[in-house]
Motif scaffolding. Structure first.
Motif, PDB file in Angstrom:
ATOM      1  N   ASP A   4      -7.581  -7.069   1.992  1.00 29.23           N
ATOM      2  CA  ASP A   4      -8.073  -6.398   2.774  1.00 29.23           C
ATOM      3  C   ASP A   4      -8.068  -6.601   4.527  1.00 29.23           C
ATOM      4  OD1 ASP A   4     -10.058  -6.347   0.490  1.00 29.23           O
ATOM      5  OD2 ASP A   4     -11.324  -8.068   1.054  1.00 29.23           O
ATOM      6  N   GLU A   5      -7.580  -7.142   4.823  1.00 29.89           N
ATOM      7  CA  GLU A   5      -6.293  -7.201   5.785  1.00 29.89           C
ATOM      8  C   GLU A   5      -5.527  -6.125   6.784  1.00 29.89           C
ATOM      9  OE1 GLU A   5      -5.656 -10.946   8.122  1.00 29.89           O
ATOM     10  OE2 GLU A   5      -6.762 -11.654   6.021  1.00 29.89           O
ATOM     11  N   PHE A   6      -5.127  -5.004   5.536  1.00 30.69           N
ATOM     12  CA  PHE A   6      -3.640  -4.357   5.660  1.00 30.69           C
ATOM     13  C   PHE A   6      -4.566  -2.647   6.587  1.00 30.69           C
ATOM     14  CE2 PHE A   6      -1.192  -7.166   3.343  1.00 30.69           C
ATOM     15  CZ  PHE A   6       0.171  -6.570   3.722  1.00 30.69           C
ATOM     16  N   ASP A   7      -4.104  -2.025   6.311  1.00 26.14           N
ATOM     17  CA  ASP A   7      -4.634  -0.609   7.121  1.00 26.14           C
ATOM     18  C   ASP A   7      -5.319   0.023   5.538  1.00 26.14           C
ATOM     19  OD1 ASP A   7      -4.610   1.459   7.391  1.00 26.14           O
ATOM     20  OD2 ASP A   7      -3.373   2.226   9.098  1.00 26.14           O
ATOM     21  N   PRO A   8      -5.791   0.783   5.855  1.00 27.46           N
ATOM     22  CA  PRO A   8      -7.036   1.629   4.680  1.00 27.46           C
ATOM     23  C   PRO A   8      -6.118   2.308   4.115  1.00 27.46           C
ATOM     24  CG  PRO A   8      -8.858   0.328   6.304  1.00 27.46           C
ATOM     25  CD  PRO A   8      -6.902   0.364   6.703  1.00 27.46           C
ATOM     26  N   GLU A   9      -5.358   2.497   5.379  1.00 26.76           N
ATOM     27  CA  GLU A   9      -4.571   4.112   5.047  1.00 26.76           C
ATOM     28  C   GLU A   9      -3.369   4.244   4.451  1.00 26.76           C
ATOM     29  OE1 GLU A   9      -3.519   7.074   8.993  1.00 26.76           O
ATOM     30  OE2 GLU A   9      -5.998   6.429   9.014  1.00 26.76           O
ATOM     31  N   ILE A  10      -2.553   2.846   4.824  1.00 33.06           N
ATOM     32  CA  ILE A  10      -1.662   2.576   3.679  1.00 33.06           C
ATOM     33  C   ILE A  10      -1.891   2.227   2.316  1.00 33.06           C
ATOM     34  CG2 ILE A  10      -0.255   0.943   3.204  1.00 33.06           C
ATOM     35  CD1 ILE A  10      -0.249   0.643   6.340  1.00 33.06           C
ATOM     36  N   LEU A  11      -2.977   1.159   2.342  1.00 32.35           N
ATOM     37  CA  LEU A  11      -3.552   0.527   1.108  1.00 32.35           C
ATOM     38  C   LEU A  11      -4.166   2.265  -0.282  1.00 32.35           C
ATOM     39  CD1 LEU A  11      -5.940  -2.072   1.794  1.00 32.35           C
ATOM     40  CD2 LEU A  11      -3.103  -2.580   0.957  1.00 32.35           C
ATOM     41  N   GLN A  12      -4.430   3.342   0.347  1.00 25.93           N
ATOM     42  CA  GLN A  12      -5.201   4.345  -0.282  1.00 25.93           C
ATOM     43  C   GLN A  12      -4.138   5.196  -1.130  1.00 25.93           C
ATOM     44  OE1 GLN A  12      -5.851   7.564   1.327  1.00 25.93           O
ATOM     45  NE2 GLN A  12      -4.564   7.315   3.336  1.00 25.93           N
ATOM     46  N   TYR A  13      -2.882   4.830  -0.579  1.00 26.77           N
ATOM     47  CA  TYR A  13      -1.885   4.948  -1.666  1.00 26.77           C
ATOM     48  C   TYR A  13      -1.179   4.121  -2.771  1.00 26.77           C
ATOM     49  CZ  TYR A  13      -1.641   9.027   2.152  1.00 26.77           C
ATOM     50  OH  TYR A  13      -1.443   9.666   3.051  1.00 26.77           O
ATOM     51  N   LEU A  14      -1.844   2.767  -2.965  1.00 25.38           N
ATOM     52  CA  LEU A  14      -1.519   2.565  -3.847  1.00 25.38           C
ATOM     53  C   LEU A  14      -2.258   1.928  -4.977  1.00 25.38           C
ATOM     54  CD1 LEU A  14      -0.774  -1.176  -1.897  1.00 25.38           C
ATOM     55  CD2 LEU A  14       0.669   0.885  -2.767  1.00 25.38           C
TER      56      LEU A  14
END
Length: 511
Positions: A4-14
Protein backbone atom coordinates in the motif's frame (compact mmCIF):
# COMPACT_ATOMS: atom_id res chain seq x y z
CA UNK A 1 6.75 -1.65 4.51
CA UNK A 2 3.65 -2.86 2.66
CA UNK A 3 2.41 -2.81 -0.93
CA UNK A 4 0.00 0.00 0.00
CA UNK A 5 2.96 2.36 0.51
CA UNK A 6 4.09 2.11 -3.14
CA UNK A 7 3.12 4.62 -5.78
CA UNK A 8 -0.31 3.55 -7.17
CA UNK A 9 0.82 4.49 -10.69
CA UNK A 10 3.49 1.79 -10.48
CA UNK A 11 1.26 -0.84 -8.87
CA UNK A 12 -1.39 -0.60 -11.60
CA UNK A 13 0.97 -2.33 -14.03
CA UNK A 14 1.39 -5.43 -11.82
CA UNK A 15 -0.76 -8.55 -12.13
CA UNK A 16 -2.55 -9.96 -9.02
CA UNK A 17 0.09 -12.69 -8.85
CA UNK A 18 2.92 -10.14 -8.98
CA UNK A 19 1.26 -8.03 -6.30
CA UNK A 20 0.97 -11.06 -4.03
CA UNK A 21 4.63 -11.96 -4.62
CA UNK A 22 5.74 -8.39 -3.86
CA UNK A 23 3.66 -8.39 -0.68
CA UNK A 24 5.28 -11.64 0.46
CA UNK A 25 8.77 -10.33 -0.23
CA UNK A 26 8.10 -7.18 1.74
CA UNK A 27 6.65 -9.16 4.66
CA UNK A 28 9.81 -11.29 4.79
CA UNK A 29 12.08 -8.25 4.60
CA UNK A 30 13.35 -7.38 8.08
CA UNK A 31 15.20 -4.20 7.06
CA UNK A 32 14.67 -1.74 9.88
CA UNK A 33 14.90 1.39 7.71
CA UNK A 34 14.99 2.40 4.06
CA UNK A 35 16.04 5.74 2.57
CA UNK A 36 13.43 7.76 0.73
CA UNK A 37 13.83 8.02 -3.04
CA UNK A 38 15.68 11.14 -4.13
CA UNK A 39 18.18 13.12 -2.04
CA UNK A 40 18.03 10.83 1.01
CA UNK A 41 18.89 7.78 -1.10
CA UNK A 42 21.64 9.74 -2.86
CA UNK A 43 23.19 10.58 0.52
CA UNK A 44 22.68 7.08 1.91
CA UNK A 45 24.49 5.39 -0.99
CA UNK A 46 27.15 8.09 -1.46
CA UNK A 47 30.75 6.88 -1.43
CA UNK A 48 32.07 10.25 -0.16
CA UNK A 49 34.20 10.30 2.96
CA UNK A 50 32.38 13.42 4.17
CA UNK A 51 28.74 14.00 3.27
CA UNK A 52 26.91 17.27 3.73
CA UNK A 53 23.13 16.89 3.70
CA UNK A 54 20.16 19.16 4.14
CA UNK A 55 19.88 22.86 3.57
CA UNK A 56 16.19 23.13 4.45
CA UNK A 57 13.97 22.01 7.31
CA UNK A 58 12.01 18.77 6.99
CA UNK A 59 14.29 17.04 4.49
CA UNK A 60 14.85 13.95 6.63
CA UNK A 61 18.27 14.85 8.05
CA UNK A 62 17.89 13.16 11.44
CA UNK A 63 16.19 10.15 9.87
CA UNK A 64 19.12 9.69 7.49
CA UNK A 65 21.53 9.76 10.43
CA UNK A 66 19.54 7.15 12.32
CA UNK A 67 19.02 4.96 9.27
CA UNK A 68 22.69 4.92 8.28
CA UNK A 69 23.63 4.11 11.85
CA UNK A 70 21.33 1.09 12.06
CA UNK A 71 22.01 -0.40 8.64
CA UNK A 72 25.54 0.42 7.40
CA UNK A 73 27.90 1.00 10.34
CA UNK A 74 29.26 -0.58 13.52
CA UNK A 75 30.66 2.15 15.79
CA UNK A 76 28.77 5.39 15.52
CA UNK A 77 29.17 8.77 17.18
CA UNK A 78 26.24 11.19 16.99
CA UNK A 79 26.83 14.75 18.16
CA UNK A 80 24.76 17.86 18.74
CA UNK A 81 26.01 21.15 20.12
CA UNK A 82 23.94 20.80 23.31
CA UNK A 83 23.07 17.53 25.02
CA UNK A 84 19.39 18.43 25.43
CA UNK A 85 19.06 18.53 21.63
CA UNK A 86 19.76 14.78 21.44
CA UNK A 87 16.35 13.85 22.83
CA UNK A 88 14.68 13.89 19.42
CA UNK A 89 17.44 11.73 17.94
CA UNK A 90 17.13 9.15 20.72
CA UNK A 91 13.34 9.14 20.34
CA UNK A 92 13.70 8.36 16.63
CA UNK A 93 16.06 5.46 17.39
CA UNK A 94 13.46 4.18 19.85
CA UNK A 95 10.79 4.27 17.13
CA UNK A 96 12.99 2.38 14.68
CA UNK A 97 14.30 -0.23 17.12
CA UNK A 98 10.94 -0.64 18.85
CA UNK A 99 12.26 -0.24 22.40
CA UNK A 100 15.10 1.24 24.43
CA UNK A 101 16.69 -2.11 25.14
CA UNK A 102 20.46 -1.70 25.12
CA UNK A 103 20.42 2.05 25.79
CA UNK A 104 22.43 3.26 28.78
CA UNK A 105 21.43 6.82 29.63
CA UNK A 106 24.30 7.23 32.11
CA UNK A 107 27.09 6.82 29.60
CA UNK A 108 24.96 7.80 26.57
CA UNK A 109 25.73 4.60 24.69
CA UNK A 110 23.25 2.36 22.88
CA UNK A 111 24.29 -1.22 22.10
CA UNK A 112 22.06 -3.12 19.72
CA UNK A 113 22.17 -5.24 16.56
CA UNK A 114 21.75 -4.44 12.90
CA UNK A 115 19.20 -6.31 10.81
CA UNK A 116 21.96 -8.65 9.66
CA UNK A 117 22.83 -9.52 13.29
CA UNK A 118 26.01 -7.44 13.51
CA UNK A 119 26.62 -5.82 16.91
CA UNK A 120 26.68 -2.03 16.79
CA UNK A 121 27.43 0.71 19.30
CA UNK A 122 25.98 4.21 19.11
CA UNK A 123 27.52 6.92 21.26
CA UNK A 124 25.73 10.23 21.81
CA UNK A 125 27.71 13.36 22.68
CA UNK A 126 27.72 17.14 22.82
CA UNK A 127 30.30 19.91 23.11
CA UNK A 128 28.70 23.26 24.04
CA UNK A 129 31.99 24.70 25.31
CA UNK A 130 35.36 24.88 23.63
CA UNK A 131 37.41 21.95 24.93
CA UNK A 132 34.40 19.68 25.52
CA UNK A 133 35.23 17.83 22.30
CA UNK A 134 38.35 16.44 23.98
CA UNK A 135 36.15 14.19 26.12
CA UNK A 136 35.78 12.00 23.03
CA UNK A 137 39.46 12.02 22.08
CA UNK A 138 40.82 8.64 21.03
CA UNK A 139 37.42 6.98 20.52
CA UNK A 140 37.35 5.64 16.95
CA UNK A 141 34.08 5.65 15.00
CA UNK A 142 33.35 4.49 11.46
CA UNK A 143 30.39 6.91 11.27
CA UNK A 144 30.47 10.38 12.78
CA UNK A 145 27.24 12.37 12.62
CA UNK A 146 27.28 16.10 13.29
CA UNK A 147 23.60 16.99 13.47
CA UNK A 148 22.97 20.72 12.78
CA UNK A 149 26.67 21.22 12.09
CA UNK A 150 26.26 24.91 11.21
CA UNK A 151 25.63 25.56 14.92
CA UNK A 152 28.98 24.00 15.86
CA UNK A 153 32.52 25.37 15.91
CA UNK A 154 34.60 24.28 12.96
CA UNK A 155 37.64 23.48 15.09
CA UNK A 156 35.62 21.04 17.23
CA UNK A 157 34.17 19.23 14.21
CA UNK A 158 37.60 18.89 12.60
CA UNK A 159 39.10 17.67 15.88
CA UNK A 160 36.59 14.84 16.20
CA UNK A 161 37.06 13.84 12.56
CA UNK A 162 40.58 12.88 13.55
CA UNK A 163 39.10 9.71 15.05
CA UNK A 164 37.12 8.66 11.99
CA UNK A 165 38.70 5.25 11.57
CA UNK A 166 38.19 1.50 11.93
CA UNK A 167 40.25 -1.69 12.04
CA UNK A 168 37.71 -3.50 9.83
CA UNK A 169 39.01 -3.34 6.25
CA UNK A 170 35.49 -4.03 4.93
CA UNK A 171 33.88 -1.14 6.80
CA UNK A 172 33.72 2.25 5.10
CA UNK A 173 34.31 5.26 7.34
CA UNK A 174 32.15 8.32 6.76
CA UNK A 175 31.24 11.61 8.38
CA UNK A 176 27.72 12.98 7.91
CA UNK A 177 27.15 16.68 8.49
CA UNK A 178 23.49 17.70 8.46
CA UNK A 179 22.56 21.35 8.60
CA UNK A 180 20.27 24.19 7.59
CA UNK A 181 21.69 27.49 6.29
CA UNK A 182 23.60 29.24 9.10
CA UNK A 183 21.78 32.09 10.82
CA UNK A 184 24.89 33.74 12.30
CA UNK A 185 28.29 34.78 10.98
CA UNK A 186 29.95 32.12 13.16
CA UNK A 187 28.22 29.39 11.17
CA UNK A 188 29.53 30.56 7.80
CA UNK A 189 32.41 28.10 8.00
CA UNK A 190 30.03 25.45 6.69
CA UNK A 191 29.65 27.39 3.41
CA UNK A 192 33.43 27.55 2.97
CA UNK A 193 33.76 23.86 3.86
CA UNK A 194 31.29 22.86 1.13
CA UNK A 195 32.14 25.82 -1.11
CA UNK A 196 31.81 24.06 -4.52
CA UNK A 197 28.15 23.38 -3.71
CA UNK A 198 27.15 26.31 -1.49
CA UNK A 199 29.26 29.33 -2.44
CA UNK A 200 27.74 31.04 -5.48
CA UNK A 201 31.08 32.74 -6.18
CA UNK A 202 33.02 29.46 -6.40
CA UNK A 203 34.88 29.34 -9.73
CA UNK A 204 34.16 25.63 -10.29
CA UNK A 205 30.75 24.75 -8.84
CA UNK A 206 29.81 21.12 -8.16
CA UNK A 207 26.57 19.26 -8.79
CA UNK A 208 24.60 17.72 -5.88
CA UNK A 209 26.17 14.40 -4.96
CA UNK A 210 29.31 15.02 -7.03
CA UNK A 211 32.53 13.95 -5.33
CA UNK A 212 35.33 16.44 -4.85
CA UNK A 213 38.65 15.75 -3.11
CA UNK A 214 40.31 17.94 -0.50
CA UNK A 215 43.63 17.77 1.30
CA UNK A 216 44.85 19.73 4.29
CA UNK A 217 48.23 21.25 3.44
CA UNK A 218 50.01 23.48 5.97
CA UNK A 219 46.78 23.79 7.90
CA UNK A 220 44.72 24.93 4.90
CA UNK A 221 42.14 23.04 2.82
CA UNK A 222 43.10 22.61 -0.82
CA UNK A 223 40.89 21.09 -3.50
CA UNK A 224 42.85 18.49 -5.48
CA UNK A 225 42.14 16.45 -8.60
CA UNK A 226 41.72 13.01 -7.05
CA UNK A 227 42.07 10.91 -3.95
CA UNK A 228 45.61 9.84 -4.84
CA UNK A 229 48.19 10.24 -2.08
CA UNK A 230 50.95 12.80 -2.62
CA UNK A 231 54.07 14.03 -0.87
CA UNK A 232 54.43 17.46 0.71
CA UNK A 233 57.53 18.43 2.71
CA UNK A 234 58.31 14.77 3.32
CA UNK A 235 54.77 13.99 4.53
CA UNK A 236 52.35 11.64 2.78
CA UNK A 237 48.98 13.34 2.41
CA UNK A 238 45.82 11.38 1.64
CA UNK A 239 42.95 13.53 0.28
CA UNK A 240 39.38 12.88 1.43
CA UNK A 241 36.29 13.15 -0.72
CA UNK A 242 33.37 15.44 0.07
CA UNK A 243 29.93 15.96 -1.35
CA UNK A 244 26.80 17.91 -0.56
CA UNK A 245 23.23 16.86 -1.28
CA UNK A 246 20.42 19.40 -0.80
CA UNK A 247 17.03 18.31 0.52
CA UNK A 248 13.74 20.05 1.25
CA UNK A 249 10.43 19.18 2.86
CA UNK A 250 9.08 18.45 -0.63
CA UNK A 251 11.49 15.48 -0.71
CA UNK A 252 9.88 14.01 2.42
CA UNK A 253 6.38 12.58 1.77
CA UNK A 254 5.92 11.76 5.44
CA UNK A 255 5.90 15.48 6.33
CA UNK A 256 4.19 16.87 3.25
CA UNK A 257 0.70 15.99 4.54
CA UNK A 258 1.21 17.13 8.14
CA UNK A 259 0.86 20.90 7.79
CA UNK A 260 4.57 21.45 8.41
CA UNK A 261 4.88 23.02 4.96
CA UNK A 262 2.40 25.71 5.99
CA UNK A 263 4.39 26.31 9.17
CA UNK A 264 7.57 26.91 7.16
CA UNK A 265 5.76 29.13 4.66
CA UNK A 266 4.47 31.30 7.50
CA UNK A 267 7.95 32.03 8.86
CA UNK A 268 9.28 35.60 8.53
CA UNK A 269 12.12 36.32 6.12
CA UNK A 270 14.95 35.43 5.98
CA UNK A 271 14.05 32.32 8.00
CA UNK A 272 11.40 31.40 5.43
CA UNK A 273 13.93 31.27 2.57
CA UNK A 274 16.49 29.50 4.73
CA UNK A 275 14.26 26.80 6.22
CA UNK A 276 11.81 26.30 3.37
CA UNK A 277 14.09 26.65 0.35
CA UNK A 278 17.53 26.00 1.88
CA UNK A 279 18.73 29.38 0.63
CA UNK A 280 22.31 29.85 1.83
CA UNK A 281 22.43 33.38 0.44
CA UNK A 282 19.48 34.57 2.54
CA UNK A 283 20.45 37.23 5.05
CA UNK A 284 22.18 36.12 8.21
CA UNK A 285 21.92 38.28 11.25
CA UNK A 286 25.06 39.93 12.54
CA UNK A 287 25.60 40.29 16.23
CA UNK A 288 24.35 43.82 17.05
CA UNK A 289 27.82 44.53 18.53
CA UNK A 290 29.82 42.99 15.66
CA UNK A 291 32.77 45.31 14.97
CA UNK A 292 32.64 44.99 11.18
CA UNK A 293 29.28 44.26 9.50
CA UNK A 294 29.35 41.21 7.25
CA UNK A 295 28.01 43.17 4.28
CA UNK A 296 30.94 45.61 4.40
CA UNK A 297 33.45 42.77 4.13
CA UNK A 298 31.48 41.22 1.26
CA UNK A 299 31.55 44.54 -0.61
CA UNK A 300 35.31 44.95 -0.14
CA UNK A 301 35.99 41.42 -1.35
CA UNK A 302 33.67 41.88 -4.33
CA UNK A 303 35.81 44.86 -5.41
CA UNK A 304 39.02 42.85 -5.42
CA UNK A 305 40.61 42.31 -8.84
CA UNK A 306 44.29 41.52 -9.29
CA UNK A 307 45.82 44.37 -11.33
CA UNK A 308 48.10 43.78 -14.29
CA UNK A 309 50.69 45.93 -12.57
CA UNK A 310 50.90 46.50 -8.83
CA UNK A 311 51.21 49.97 -7.38
CA UNK A 312 54.12 50.37 -4.92
CA UNK A 313 53.71 48.47 -1.67
CA UNK A 314 52.84 50.84 1.18
CA UNK A 315 52.68 48.54 4.17
CA UNK A 316 53.04 45.00 5.42
CA UNK A 317 51.33 43.38 8.42
CA UNK A 318 52.68 40.27 10.14
CA UNK A 319 50.88 38.15 12.71
CA UNK A 320 53.25 35.50 14.07
CA UNK A 321 52.02 32.01 14.97
CA UNK A 322 51.70 31.43 18.68
CA UNK A 323 52.04 27.66 18.43
CA UNK A 324 49.47 24.89 18.10
CA UNK A 325 47.36 25.28 14.97
CA UNK A 326 48.00 29.02 14.64
CA UNK A 327 49.55 30.30 11.42
CA UNK A 328 51.98 33.06 10.62
CA UNK A 329 50.10 35.41 8.29
CA UNK A 330 51.68 38.08 6.08
CA UNK A 331 49.41 40.77 4.59
CA UNK A 332 50.61 43.28 1.98
CA UNK A 333 48.94 46.58 1.06
CA UNK A 334 49.32 48.64 -2.13
CA UNK A 335 47.32 51.82 -1.62
CA UNK A 336 43.94 50.48 -0.48
CA UNK A 337 44.34 47.26 -2.48
CA UNK A 338 45.41 44.30 -0.33
CA UNK A 339 47.21 41.33 -1.81
CA UNK A 340 46.31 37.71 -1.07
CA UNK A 341 47.49 36.41 2.31
CA UNK A 342 50.68 34.45 2.73
CA UNK A 343 50.00 31.78 5.35
CA UNK A 344 52.57 29.50 7.00
CA UNK A 345 51.87 26.78 9.53
CA UNK A 346 53.34 27.29 12.97
CA UNK A 347 55.60 24.28 12.39
CA UNK A 348 57.02 26.03 9.30
CA UNK A 349 57.89 29.18 11.28
CA UNK A 350 59.54 27.79 14.43
CA UNK A 351 61.84 30.74 15.17
CA UNK A 352 62.55 34.41 14.59
CA UNK A 353 65.07 34.05 11.74
CA UNK A 354 62.67 31.86 9.74
CA UNK A 355 59.81 34.35 10.08
CA UNK A 356 62.14 37.25 9.26
CA UNK A 357 63.33 35.46 6.12
CA UNK A 358 59.76 34.89 4.91
CA UNK A 359 58.89 38.53 5.58
CA UNK A 360 61.90 39.86 3.66
CA UNK A 361 61.20 37.56 0.69
CA UNK A 362 57.63 38.90 0.51
CA UNK A 363 58.64 42.55 0.89
CA UNK A 364 58.39 45.00 -2.00
CA UNK A 365 59.47 48.61 -2.41
CA UNK A 366 61.06 48.71 1.09
CA UNK A 367 57.61 49.04 2.61
CA UNK A 368 57.33 49.48 6.38
CA UNK A 369 56.70 46.22 8.25
CA UNK A 370 54.19 46.23 11.13
CA UNK A 371 54.52 43.21 13.37
CA UNK A 372 52.73 42.22 16.57
CA UNK A 373 55.58 41.96 19.11
CA UNK A 374 53.62 40.40 21.97
CA UNK A 375 55.24 37.08 22.86
CA UNK A 376 56.75 35.25 19.88
CA UNK A 377 56.63 38.34 17.63
CA UNK A 378 59.55 39.96 19.45
CA UNK A 379 62.15 37.56 18.02
CA UNK A 380 61.41 38.16 14.30
CA UNK A 381 61.18 41.88 15.08
CA UNK A 382 64.74 41.83 16.42
CA UNK A 383 66.06 39.97 13.38
CA UNK A 384 64.27 42.31 10.96
CA UNK A 385 65.64 45.31 12.81
CA UNK A 386 69.17 43.91 12.67
CA UNK A 387 68.65 43.33 8.92
CA UNK A 388 68.15 47.08 8.51
CA UNK A 389 64.47 46.71 7.56
CA UNK A 390 61.96 49.41 8.47
CA UNK A 391 60.08 47.38 11.04
CA UNK A 392 57.67 48.73 13.64
CA UNK A 393 56.84 46.59 16.62
CA UNK A 394 53.19 46.93 17.63
CA UNK A 395 52.22 46.00 21.17
CA UNK A 396 48.45 45.83 20.86
CA UNK A 397 48.04 45.78 24.64
CA UNK A 398 49.52 49.25 25.02
CA UNK A 399 47.43 52.38 25.38
CA UNK A 400 45.99 53.92 22.22
CA UNK A 401 46.50 57.64 21.62
CA UNK A 402 44.08 58.22 18.74
CA UNK A 403 40.37 58.99 18.53
CA UNK A 404 37.69 57.49 16.30
CA UNK A 405 36.68 59.27 13.09
CA UNK A 406 34.08 61.35 14.93
CA UNK A 407 36.78 62.67 17.27
CA UNK A 408 34.69 61.85 20.34
CA UNK A 409 35.56 58.26 21.26
CA UNK A 410 38.80 56.80 22.60
CA UNK A 411 40.09 53.23 22.55
CA UNK A 412 40.84 50.82 25.36
CA UNK A 413 44.14 49.77 23.75
CA UNK A 414 45.94 49.66 20.42
CA UNK A 415 44.22 46.41 19.53
CA UNK A 416 40.82 48.07 19.78
CA UNK A 417 42.08 50.94 17.64
CA UNK A 418 43.50 48.62 14.98
CA UNK A 419 40.16 46.84 14.58
CA UNK A 420 38.20 50.10 14.61
CA UNK A 421 40.40 51.60 11.88
CA UNK A 422 39.61 48.58 9.72
CA UNK A 423 35.92 49.14 10.41
CA UNK A 424 36.23 52.78 9.36
CA UNK A 425 38.12 51.83 6.19
CA UNK A 426 35.43 49.29 5.26
CA UNK A 427 32.51 51.60 6.05
CA UNK A 428 30.91 52.40 2.63
CA UNK A 429 30.10 55.90 3.89
CA UNK A 430 33.83 56.69 4.00
CA UNK A 431 34.34 55.71 0.34
CA UNK A 432 37.93 54.50 0.77
CA UNK A 433 37.74 52.04 -2.14
CA UNK A 434 39.32 49.32 0.01
CA UNK A 435 39.63 45.98 -1.79
CA UNK A 436 40.27 42.78 0.17
CA UNK A 437 41.12 39.38 -1.35
CA UNK A 438 38.17 36.94 -1.39
CA UNK A 439 39.75 34.60 1.14
CA UNK A 440 37.12 32.76 3.25
CA UNK A 441 39.32 32.64 6.36
CA UNK A 442 39.96 36.40 6.18
CA UNK A 443 36.24 36.95 5.72
CA UNK A 444 35.36 34.89 8.80
CA UNK A 445 38.06 36.50 10.93
CA UNK A 446 36.98 40.04 10.09
CA UNK A 447 33.39 39.24 11.05
CA UNK A 448 34.34 37.51 14.32
CA UNK A 449 34.98 40.21 17.00
CA UNK A 450 32.39 42.15 18.94
CA UNK A 451 32.83 45.41 20.85
CA UNK A 452 31.36 47.39 23.71
CA UNK A 453 31.35 51.01 24.71
CA UNK A 454 32.44 51.82 28.26
CA UNK A 455 31.80 55.50 28.81
CA UNK A 456 33.54 57.08 25.83
CA UNK A 457 35.97 54.19 25.30
CA UNK A 458 35.66 51.55 22.58
CA UNK A 459 36.71 48.09 23.73
CA UNK A 460 37.04 45.29 21.15
CA UNK A 461 36.87 41.67 22.32
CA UNK A 462 40.25 40.18 23.15
CA UNK A 463 41.92 37.46 21.11
CA UNK A 464 41.13 35.03 23.92
CA UNK A 465 37.44 35.97 23.93
CA UNK A 466 37.22 35.45 20.17
CA UNK A 467 38.98 32.10 20.49
CA UNK A 468 36.47 30.93 23.10
CA UNK A 469 33.56 31.89 20.83
CA UNK A 470 34.68 30.63 17.41
CA UNK A 471 37.41 28.16 18.37
CA UNK A 472 40.35 29.84 16.64
CA UNK A 473 42.51 32.93 16.71
CA UNK A 474 41.68 35.62 14.10
CA UNK A 475 45.22 35.57 12.67
CA UNK A 476 44.27 36.60 9.13
CA UNK A 477 42.33 39.68 10.20
CA UNK A 478 45.03 40.67 12.69
CA UNK A 479 47.66 40.74 9.93
CA UNK A 480 45.42 42.83 7.66
CA UNK A 481 44.65 45.29 10.45
CA UNK A 482 48.40 45.73 10.92
CA UNK A 483 48.88 46.20 7.18
CA UNK A 484 46.31 49.00 7.23
CA UNK A 485 48.68 51.12 9.33
CA UNK A 486 50.19 53.91 7.20
CA UNK A 487 53.75 54.58 8.27
CA UNK A 488 55.88 56.78 5.95
CA UNK A 489 58.72 54.92 4.31
CA UNK A 490 62.06 55.50 5.98
CA UNK A 491 63.34 57.95 3.38
CA UNK A 492 60.29 60.14 3.93
CA UNK A 493 60.51 59.80 7.67
CA UNK A 494 64.18 60.88 7.59
CA UNK A 495 63.26 63.89 5.47
CA UNK A 496 60.94 65.06 8.22
CA UNK A 497 63.44 64.44 10.97
CA UNK A 498 62.16 60.92 11.78
CA UNK A 499 59.39 62.29 13.95
CA UNK A 500 58.48 60.43 17.08
CA UNK A 501 55.66 58.08 16.03
CA UNK A 502 53.72 58.16 19.26
CA UNK A 503 53.73 61.93 19.76
CA UNK A 504 53.80 63.44 16.29
CA UNK A 505 52.63 60.81 13.82
CA UNK A 506 49.17 59.36 13.34
CA UNK A 507 49.56 56.11 11.32
CA UNK A 508 45.95 56.37 10.09
CA UNK A 509 45.90 60.06 9.11
CA UNK A 510 46.03 59.35 5.37
CA UNK A 511 43.28 56.71 5.37
Amino acid sequence: MTVDEFDPEILQYLTPEELAELDALLAADKTIWRPLPGPQSMAYYSEADIIGYGGAAGGGKTDLACGKSLTKHRKIGIFRLNGTELTGVIDRFTDLIGSRNGYNGQNNIWRTKRGDGVDIQIEFGSFPNLGDEKKYQGRPHDLLVFDEAANMREIQVRFLMGWLRTTDINQQCQALLTFNPPTTAEGRWIIAYFAPWLDKKHPNPAEPGELRWFATVDGKDLEVQSGEEFQHNGETIKPMSRTFIPSRISDNPYLMGTGYMATLQAMPEPLRSQMLNGDFSAGMEDDPWQVIPTEWVEMAQARWVKPLKLAPMDSMGVDVARGGKDQTIIARRHGMWFDEPLAYAGSATPDGPTVAGLVISALRDRAPIHIDVIGVGSSPYDFLNESNQQVLGVNVAEAALGLDKSGRLRFKNQRSELWWRMREALDPANNTGIALPPDPRLFSDLCAPTWKLVGQTISVASREEIYDRIGRSPDYASAYCLALMDTPKRSIAMEYGRRNQKEDYDPYAKL
